[in-house]
Enzyme design. Structure first.
Site, PDB file in Angstrom:
ATOM      1  N   LYS A 226      -4.945  -8.782  -6.635  1.00  0.00           N
ATOM      2  CA  LYS A 226      -6.266  -8.997  -6.048  1.00  0.00           C
ATOM      3  C   LYS A 226      -7.186  -7.835  -6.406  1.00  0.00           C
ATOM      4  O   LYS A 226      -6.728  -6.705  -6.604  1.00  0.00           O
ATOM      5  CB  LYS A 226      -6.152  -9.151  -4.523  1.00  0.00           C
ATOM      6  CG  LYS A 226      -6.153  -7.850  -3.730  1.00  0.00           C
ATOM      7  CD  LYS A 226      -6.378  -8.110  -2.242  1.00  0.00           C
ATOM      8  CE  LYS A 226      -6.623  -6.805  -1.495  1.00  0.00           C
ATOM      9  NZ  LYS A 226      -8.034  -6.430  -1.405  1.00  0.00           N
TER      10      LYS A 226
ATOM     11  N   LYS B 285       0.804  -1.218   0.000  1.00  0.00           N
ATOM     12  CA  LYS B 285       0.000   0.000   0.000  1.00  0.00           C
ATOM     13  C   LYS B 285       0.840   1.273   0.000  1.00  0.00           C
ATOM     14  O   LYS B 285       0.352   2.332  -0.373  1.00  0.00           O
ATOM     15  CB  LYS B 285      -0.967   0.005   1.190  1.00  0.00           C
ATOM     16  CG  LYS B 285      -2.115  -0.973   1.014  1.00  0.00           C
ATOM     17  CD  LYS B 285      -3.299  -0.645   1.916  1.00  0.00           C
ATOM     18  CE  LYS B 285      -4.518  -1.459   1.486  1.00  0.00           C
ATOM     19  NZ  LYS B 285      -5.722  -1.136   2.254  1.00  0.00           N
TER      20      LYS B 285
ATOM     21  N   LYS C 220     -10.648  -2.364  -3.369  1.00  0.00           N
ATOM     22  CA  LYS C 220     -11.404  -1.111  -3.393  1.00  0.00           C
ATOM     23  C   LYS C 220     -10.516   0.046  -3.766  1.00  0.00           C
ATOM     24  O   LYS C 220     -10.894   0.920  -4.526  1.00  0.00           O
ATOM     25  CB  LYS C 220     -11.990  -0.826  -1.997  1.00  0.00           C
ATOM     26  CG  LYS C 220     -13.160  -1.685  -1.625  1.00  0.00           C
ATOM     27  CD  LYS C 220     -13.861  -1.051  -0.419  1.00  0.00           C
ATOM     28  CE  LYS C 220     -14.069  -2.068   0.676  1.00  0.00           C
ATOM     29  NZ  LYS C 220     -12.997  -2.044   1.694  1.00  0.00           N
TER      30      LYS C 220
END
Ligand code: ATP
Ligand code: MG
Length: 332
Positions: A195, A112, A198
């Protein structure tokens, strides 16, 4: 009765098929024999910047979606994380038990923070797994239903529980991840190596539960498939087709083997067209129900208040115990 707990972040207007097939569907199933706590992780959401107004809206949309997919507030407690102060309070204690190097090994932080660089990431994003450990341990659950991407965080949670238990006295249960292998990692439709997410997927890569059904159908039809033409499950050689088969199989309760037989001698186009129909049939009633629930904010607020009360009672009792073990003087 065994206890269950899990959470989801209000980081988008809609949940996606990875959330649903990887985790939320198990939430619904587990309510039958367990007494679950499910929370909307707004404290986690602010580890990356959020617009306050949007965050508030998304939190209510998350609650409406949970009810629409079948979470029953009589069986399950649904609550908003920030409304139960014990989470943030227990997180501090857990942070003081966590090694810096141990936190550094968490791959989700690496993923992230990769885009903006580690220096630009918040300290909250770094300590996110430790807050998550506190979230879980406060409820002493037996099982935590999540997708594969959370396995490492669950291992940290167990390590921290064990450390606390041996340093002080046995306080926490070591929770087990509840991960269904077949649907543990639903892939991005445009980038089947990654993956579905969102915050990281492109709009075309993600099937949102609340998209217009016709939009979702189109996304399925334009999903990236692989070279060759044979419809066959092979995660290495054919990640795109395999992902579509996984979704198809999960939504129709048909085995992947049966689907391979059904599509033998037919091409990817047929598979996508049929899956698009299956998806439309699935999301249409879900979407209608969610929009209906969103019209009745008084009901949503009441459900969240009932969940908050139950959660607060359990979490506060554990926190009091933790504070006592650590050596904090209780208020008179
Ligand atoms: P974000 O990108 O903001 O992290 P997310 O899509 O990863 O959002 P979360 O709220 O972090 O969603 O996760 C909610 C639950 O959904 C977790 O249990 C997580 O493991 C699961 N999950 C998320 N993405 C997938 C996926 N692609 N396949 C299977 N499970 C998933
Ligand atoms: Mg996530």
């Amino acid at each position: 009765r065994p206890r269950v707990l899990s959470g989801i972040q209000p980081t988008a207007d809609s949940f996606h098929f990875g959330n649903y097939l990887g985790a939320l569907r198990q939430w619904v199933d587990l309510q039958r024999d367990h007494a679950p706590f499910f929370f909307i992780a707004d404290l986690h959401a602010i580890t990356v910047e959020q617009d306050p107004k949007v965050l508030r809206e998304r939190t209510l949309r998350a609650a409406a979606q949970l009810l629409a997919m079948g979470i029953d507030p009589e069986r399950s407690s649904i609550f908003v994380q920030s409304q139960v102060p014990a989470h943030a309070q227990a997180a501090w204690v857990m942070q003081c038990l966590t090694g810096f190097g141990e936190a550094r090994r968490m791959t989700q932080f690496k993923d992230k923070s990769a885009k903006g660089g580690e220096g630009a990431a918040s300290v909250g994003l770094f300590t996110y797994p430790v807050l998550q450990a506190a979230d879980i341990l406060l409820y002493r659950p037996h099982y935590v239903p999540v997708g594969e991407d959370q396995r490492q965080h669950l291992e940290l949670t167990r390590d921290l529980a064990q450390r606390f238990n041996s340093r002080y006295k046995k306080t926490f249960r070591l929770p087990e991840p509840y991960i269904l292998k077949a649907t543990a990692k639903i892939a991005d439709l445009q980038n089947p190596e990654a993956k579905m997410s969102k915050s990281a997927s492109s709009p075309a890569g993600i099937i949102e539960m609340l998209d217009q059904p016709s939009v979702s159908a189109k996304k399925i039809r334009s999903a990236v498939t692989d070279s060759g033409s044979e419809v066959r499950f092979d995660a290495e050689e054919k990640p795109g087709v395999s992902n579509l088969l996984t979704i198809y199989s999960a939504l129709t309760a048909t085995s992947v083997g049966d689907l391979e037989e059904e599509y033998a001698g037919r091409g990817y186009g047929d598979l996508k067209k049929d899956l698009a129909d299956v998806v439309v049939e699935f999301v249409t009633p879900f979407r209608d129900r969610t929009l209906e629930l969103l019209d009745d904010q008084a009901h949503l607020t009441q459900v969240l208040e009932q969940g908050r009360e139950r959660a607060h009672e359990v979490a506060q009792a554990t926190l009091d115990d933790v504070y006592r073990q650590v050596g904090f003087v209780a208020p008179a």
